[in-house]
Design a protein around this motif. Structure first.
Motif, PDB file in Angstrom:
ATOM      1  N   MET A 148     -14.189   1.364   0.673  1.00  0.00           N
ATOM      2  CA  MET A 148     -13.666   2.226  -0.392  1.00  0.00           C
ATOM      3  C   MET A 148     -13.480   1.451  -1.695  1.00  0.00           C
ATOM      4  SD  MET A 148     -13.379   5.335   0.785  1.00  0.00           S
ATOM      5  CE  MET A 148     -12.226   6.153  -0.318  1.00  0.00           C
ATOM      6  N   LEU A 149     -13.119   0.191  -1.584  1.00  0.00           N
ATOM      7  CA  LEU A 149     -12.868  -0.621  -2.778  1.00  0.00           C
ATOM      8  C   LEU A 149     -14.151  -1.011  -3.500  1.00  0.00           C
ATOM      9  CD1 LEU A 149     -10.024  -2.948  -1.452  1.00  0.00           C
ATOM     10  CD2 LEU A 149      -9.823  -0.849  -2.796  1.00  0.00           C
ATOM     11  N   GLU A 150     -15.292  -0.781  -2.859  1.00  0.00           N
ATOM     12  CA  GLU A 150     -16.568  -1.031  -3.525  1.00  0.00           C
ATOM     13  C   GLU A 150     -16.916   0.098  -4.489  1.00  0.00           C
ATOM     14  OE1 GLU A 150     -19.456  -1.515  -0.466  1.00  0.00           O
ATOM     15  OE2 GLU A 150     -18.401  -3.192   0.505  1.00  0.00           O
ATOM     16  N   LEU A 151     -16.276   1.253  -4.301  1.00  0.00           N
ATOM     17  CA  LEU A 151     -16.613   2.439  -5.077  1.00  0.00           C
ATOM     18  C   LEU A 151     -15.683   2.675  -6.259  1.00  0.00           C
ATOM     19  CD1 LEU A 151     -17.221   4.821  -2.035  1.00  0.00           C
ATOM     20  CD2 LEU A 151     -18.929   3.516  -3.310  1.00  0.00           C
ATOM     21  N   HIS A 152     -14.422   2.254  -6.122  1.00  0.00           N
ATOM     22  CA  HIS A 152     -13.441   2.514  -7.166  1.00  0.00           C
ATOM     23  C   HIS A 152     -12.250   1.584  -6.959  1.00  0.00           C
ATOM     24  CE1 HIS A 152     -12.088   4.949  -3.743  1.00  0.00           C
ATOM     25  NE2 HIS A 152     -10.886   4.633  -4.171  1.00  0.00           N
ATOM     26  N   THR A 153     -11.291   1.647  -7.883  1.00  0.00           N
ATOM     27  CA  THR A 153     -10.076   0.837  -7.791  1.00  0.00           C
ATOM     28  C   THR A 153      -8.865   1.749  -7.679  1.00  0.00           C
ATOM     29  OG1 THR A 153     -11.061  -0.953  -9.096  1.00  0.00           O
ATOM     30  CG2 THR A 153      -8.649  -0.882  -8.953  1.00  0.00           C
ATOM     31  N   PRO A 154      -8.108   1.676  -6.577  1.00  0.00           N
ATOM     32  CA  PRO A 154      -6.933   2.534  -6.418  1.00  0.00           C
ATOM     33  C   PRO A 154      -5.670   1.936  -7.022  1.00  0.00           C
ATOM     34  CG  PRO A 154      -7.336   1.340  -4.392  1.00  0.00           C
ATOM     35  CD  PRO A 154      -8.421   0.919  -5.363  1.00  0.00           C
ATOM     36  N   VAL A 155      -4.851   2.825  -7.591  1.00  0.00           N
ATOM     37  CA  VAL A 155      -3.549   2.436  -8.119  1.00  0.00           C
ATOM     38  C   VAL A 155      -2.526   3.422  -7.570  1.00  0.00           C
ATOM     39  CG1 VAL A 155      -2.151   1.982 -10.166  1.00  0.00           C
ATOM     40  CG2 VAL A 155      -4.624   1.595 -10.240  1.00  0.00           C
ATOM     41  N   ILE A 156      -1.673   2.963  -6.654  1.00  0.00           N
ATOM     42  CA  ILE A 156      -0.672   3.820  -6.025  1.00  0.00           C
ATOM     43  C   ILE A 156       0.631   3.715  -6.795  1.00  0.00           C
ATOM     44  CG2 ILE A 156       0.583   4.312  -3.890  1.00  0.00           C
ATOM     45  CD1 ILE A 156      -1.688   2.755  -2.424  1.00  0.00           C
ATOM     46  N   PHE A 157       1.190   4.848  -7.188  1.00  0.00           N
ATOM     47  CA  PHE A 157       2.437   4.864  -7.946  1.00  0.00           C
ATOM     48  C   PHE A 157       3.592   5.088  -6.975  1.00  0.00           C
ATOM     49  CE2 PHE A 157      -0.828   5.508 -10.995  1.00  0.00           C
ATOM     50  CZ  PHE A 157      -0.360   4.944 -12.176  1.00  0.00           C
ATOM     51  N   ALA A 158       4.280   4.004  -6.621  1.00  0.00           N
ATOM     52  CA  ALA A 158       5.376   4.073  -5.654  1.00  0.00           C
ATOM     53  C   ALA A 158       6.203   2.794  -5.807  1.00  0.00           C
ATOM     54  CB  ALA A 158       4.833   4.230  -4.236  1.00  0.00           C
ATOM     55  N   SER A 159       6.329   2.038  -4.733  1.00  0.00           N
ATOM     56  CA  SER A 159       6.936   0.708  -4.791  1.00  0.00           C
ATOM     57  C   SER A 159       6.381  -0.123  -3.654  1.00  0.00           C
ATOM     58  CB  SER A 159       8.466   0.790  -4.694  1.00  0.00           C
ATOM     59  OG  SER A 159       8.889   0.916  -3.352  1.00  0.00           O
ATOM     60  N   SER A 160       6.292  -1.415  -3.867  1.00  0.00           N
ATOM     61  CA  SER A 160       5.735  -2.301  -2.851  1.00  0.00           C
ATOM     62  C   SER A 160       6.631  -2.320  -1.614  1.00  0.00           C
ATOM     63  CB  SER A 160       5.555  -3.712  -3.417  1.00  0.00           C
ATOM     64  OG  SER A 160       6.775  -4.205  -3.932  1.00  0.00           O
ATOM     65  N   LYS A 161       7.963  -2.197  -1.806  1.00  0.00           N
ATOM     66  CA  LYS A 161       8.878  -2.182  -0.655  1.00  0.00           C
ATOM     67  C   LYS A 161       8.578  -0.997   0.255  1.00  0.00           C
ATOM     68  CE  LYS A 161      12.798  -4.500  -2.889  1.00  0.00           C
ATOM     69  NZ  LYS A 161      14.207  -4.341  -3.365  1.00  0.00           N
ATOM     70  N   VAL A 162       8.387   0.171  -0.350  1.00  0.00           N
ATOM     71  CA  VAL A 162       8.099   1.368   0.432  1.00  0.00           C
ATOM     72  C   VAL A 162       6.768   1.230   1.155  1.00  0.00           C
ATOM     73  CG1 VAL A 162       7.370   3.786   0.174  1.00  0.00           C
ATOM     74  CG2 VAL A 162       9.527   3.039  -0.793  1.00  0.00           C
ATOM     75  N   MET A 163       5.751   0.748   0.455  1.00  0.00           N
ATOM     76  CA  MET A 163       4.430   0.653   1.069  1.00  0.00           C
ATOM     77  C   MET A 163       4.414  -0.376   2.204  1.00  0.00           C
ATOM     78  SD  MET A 163       3.037   3.080  -0.418  1.00  0.00           S
ATOM     79  CE  MET A 163       1.505   2.969   0.512  1.00  0.00           C
ATOM     80  N   HIS A 164       5.189  -1.439   2.074  1.00  0.00           N
ATOM     81  CA  HIS A 164       5.249  -2.420   3.157  1.00  0.00           C
ATOM     82  C   HIS A 164       6.020  -1.868   4.352  1.00  0.00           C
ATOM     83  CE1 HIS A 164       3.122  -5.845   1.527  1.00  0.00           C
ATOM     84  NE2 HIS A 164       3.714  -5.659   0.368  1.00  0.00           N
ATOM     85  N   PHE A 165       6.969  -0.975   4.102  1.00  0.00           N
ATOM     86  CA  PHE A 165       7.645  -0.297   5.206  1.00  0.00           C
ATOM     87  C   PHE A 165       6.629   0.487   6.031  1.00  0.00           C
ATOM     88  CE2 PHE A 165       9.112   3.841   6.701  1.00  0.00           C
ATOM     89  CZ  PHE A 165      10.090   3.476   7.620  1.00  0.00           C
ATOM     90  N   TYR A 166       5.755   1.246   5.351  1.00  0.00           N
ATOM     91  CA  TYR A 166       4.738   2.028   6.060  1.00  0.00           C
ATOM     92  C   TYR A 166       3.732   1.114   6.771  1.00  0.00           C
ATOM     93  CZ  TYR A 166       6.492   6.054   3.472  1.00  0.00           C
ATOM     94  OH  TYR A 166       7.298   7.027   2.965  1.00  0.00           O
ATOM     95  N   LYS A 167       3.375   0.037   6.101  1.00  0.00           N
ATOM     96  CA  LYS A 167       2.436  -0.900   6.711  1.00  0.00           C
ATOM     97  C   LYS A 167       2.975  -1.420   8.036  1.00  0.00           C
ATOM     98  CE  LYS A 167       0.190  -5.381   6.065  1.00  0.00           C
ATOM     99  NZ  LYS A 167      -0.149  -6.490   5.132  1.00  0.00           N
ATOM    100  N   LYS A 168       4.259  -1.769   8.060  1.00  0.00           N
ATOM    101  CA  LYS A 168       4.882  -2.277   9.278  1.00  0.00           C
ATOM    102  C   LYS A 168       5.005  -1.175  10.322  1.00  0.00           C
ATOM    103  CE  LYS A 168       9.035  -4.656  10.946  1.00  0.00           C
ATOM    104  NZ  LYS A 168      10.346  -5.257  10.548  1.00  0.00           N
ATOM    105  N   HIS A 169       5.433   0.010   9.878  1.00  0.00           N
ATOM    106  CA  HIS A 169       5.648   1.110  10.817  1.00  0.00           C
ATOM    107  C   HIS A 169       4.353   1.508  11.524  1.00  0.00           C
ATOM    108  CE1 HIS A 169       7.403   4.844  12.418  1.00  0.00           C
ATOM    109  NE2 HIS A 169       6.245   5.399  12.106  1.00  0.00           N
ATOM    110  N   PHE A 170       3.264   1.587  10.759  1.00  0.00           N
ATOM    111  CA  PHE A 170       1.989   2.030  11.328  1.00  0.00           C
ATOM    112  C   PHE A 170       1.120   0.875  11.826  1.00  0.00           C
ATOM    113  CE2 PHE A 170       3.061   5.639   8.491  1.00  0.00           C
ATOM    114  CZ  PHE A 170       3.034   6.647   9.441  1.00  0.00           C
ATOM    115  N   LYS A 171       1.682  -0.359  11.726  1.00  0.00           N
ATOM    116  CA  LYS A 171       0.951  -1.556  12.171  1.00  0.00           C
ATOM    117  C   LYS A 171      -0.432  -1.632  11.515  1.00  0.00           C
ATOM    118  CE  LYS A 171       3.268  -1.854  16.684  1.00  0.00           C
ATOM    119  NZ  LYS A 171       4.290  -0.818  16.378  1.00  0.00           N
ATOM    120  N   SER A 172      -0.422  -1.420  10.217  1.00  0.00           N
ATOM    121  CA  SER A 172      -1.659  -1.405   9.449  1.00  0.00           C
ATOM    122  C   SER A 172      -2.024  -2.809   8.975  1.00  0.00           C
ATOM    123  CB  SER A 172      -1.511  -0.478   8.234  1.00  0.00           C
ATOM    124  OG  SER A 172      -2.643  -0.557   7.390  1.00  0.00           O
TER     125      SER A 172
END
Length: 346
Positions: A33-57
């Motif tokens: 996906m990163l070869e096609l475009h550049t994503p910018v998520i509007f949230a917070s790194s703390k929140v996104m790392h919470f999801y990363k840990k929860h979903f074992k991503s």
């Protein structure tokens, strides 16, 4: 920020207690996906790392404090807020709704300032976003006011495109709102979008009837004979390929829809039920008529499966592909419009 190399996709996080963050992460676990475009998520790194840990991503986020610091080849996360947020999957929460709006407003401002190219919105809860400062029924109305233009909900899945004359209004009010002015406004948006956004030079559009059997010559209702038919005829007289009204009950089952570039439904369920039946999981909600490009998946927050790792990212991924395609088509359309002889001279 480095020299722009790819289309920059701004992503609003949606309802943090829903499936939005999960489908975003699943989308970008695919490094291609990163070869096609550049994503910018509007949230917070703390929140996104919470999801990363929860979903074992295995996904990696690049934390930035401004979208001006975007790095291509990374999944960028703009820190719209820095405080911790309590996530309770599946719970409707006005505090969580406030964070969804913070994300949406930050992403919209970036879009207006041309710091991102297009906006893809994760699902929100239309109830918990309401406040003294935000009184819109959803994304579409807010973006219409923020970005300017007359908006139209345009559902897209490949060559199937369904627009609505009326959208989120009670059924008892739908027929009352449909008049010549509204029909002309919505069909004009659709025709322009098909040309500009989907590169269809001479689009062909079908209009579904308001009443069963198109009113049966007035037996079941007069609106189709007195409002839809004469307005459609005037559009035809102007050279537009607009046809109808067609009886809605057999239009999709008979595959008649395949003969048109877009279908205009009179009210929400008349258009959305067949659309989602034919395309569920792969459809995209596109807001046509705005000065900027915005898409979203064709589903909601799905509280019932939030946090369980069962969400399907297909529709969200398709929303990204559609946004990029429309953005490129618009650029090409504008280029050719400025110099109509350029194409012929190649």
């Amino acid at each position: 920020m480095k020299k722009k190399e790819k289309t920059i996709i701004g992503i609003s996080i949606g309802d943090l207690n829903g499936i939005g963050p999960e489908i975003i992460m699943k989308t970008y676990e695919d490094a291609r996906m990163l070869e096609l475009h550049t994503p910018v998520i509007f949230a917070s790194s703390k929140v996104m790392h919470f999801y990363k840990k929860h979903f074992k991503s295995a996904i990696n986020f690049f934390s930035i404090d401004s979208q001006k610091d975007v790095v291509h080849g990374k999944v960028n996360v703009v820190n719209v807020w820095k405080e911790p947020v309590k996530i309770e999957f599946g719970k409707e929460d006005t505090n969580i709704g406030a964070y969804a709006i913070k994300s949406l407003e930050a992403a919209t401002n970036a879009l207006k300032n041309q710091e991102i190219d297009v906006l893809v919105t994760a699902p929100i809860n239309k109830h918990n976003i309401q406040s003294d400062t935000f009184k819109f029924p959803g994304h579409t109305d807010y973006l219409a006011k923020s970005l300017g233009g007359k908006s139209l909900m345009f559902m897209v899945a490949g060559e199937l495109r369904v627009g609505l004359l009326t959208d989120h209004v009670p059924l008892r009010e739908a027929s009352q709102r449909i008049d010549e002015g509204l029909i002309n406004e919505k069909i004009d948006i659709i025709l322009n979008s098909l040309k500009r956004d989907f590169a269809i030079p001479k689009p062909k559009v079908a209009v579904l009837a308001i009443n069963p059997h198109a009113g049966d010559s007035g037996v079941i209702g007069e609106e189709d004979d007195t409002v839809l038919k004469p307005t459609i005829q005037k559009l035809r007289d102007k050279g537009h390929l607009v046809f109808g009204p067609y009886s809605a009950d057999s239009f999709f089952g008979s595959n008649a829809y395949k003969s048109f570039d877009a279908i205009v439904a009179s009210y929400h369920d008349q258009g959305l039920i067949p659309f989602k039946t034919l395309s569920f999981g792969h459809g995209v909600n596109y807001t046509a008529g705005l000065s900027k490009v915005r898409t979203s998946p064709d589903h909601g927050t799905a509280y019932e499966i939030a946090g369980k790792g069962r969400a399907d990212e297909s529709s969200f991924k398709q929303a990204i592909f559609t946004a990029v395609s429309i953005f490129k088509n618009r650029k090409q359309f504008e280029e050719y419009s400025k110099n109509p002889l350029k194409k012929a001279s190649k």
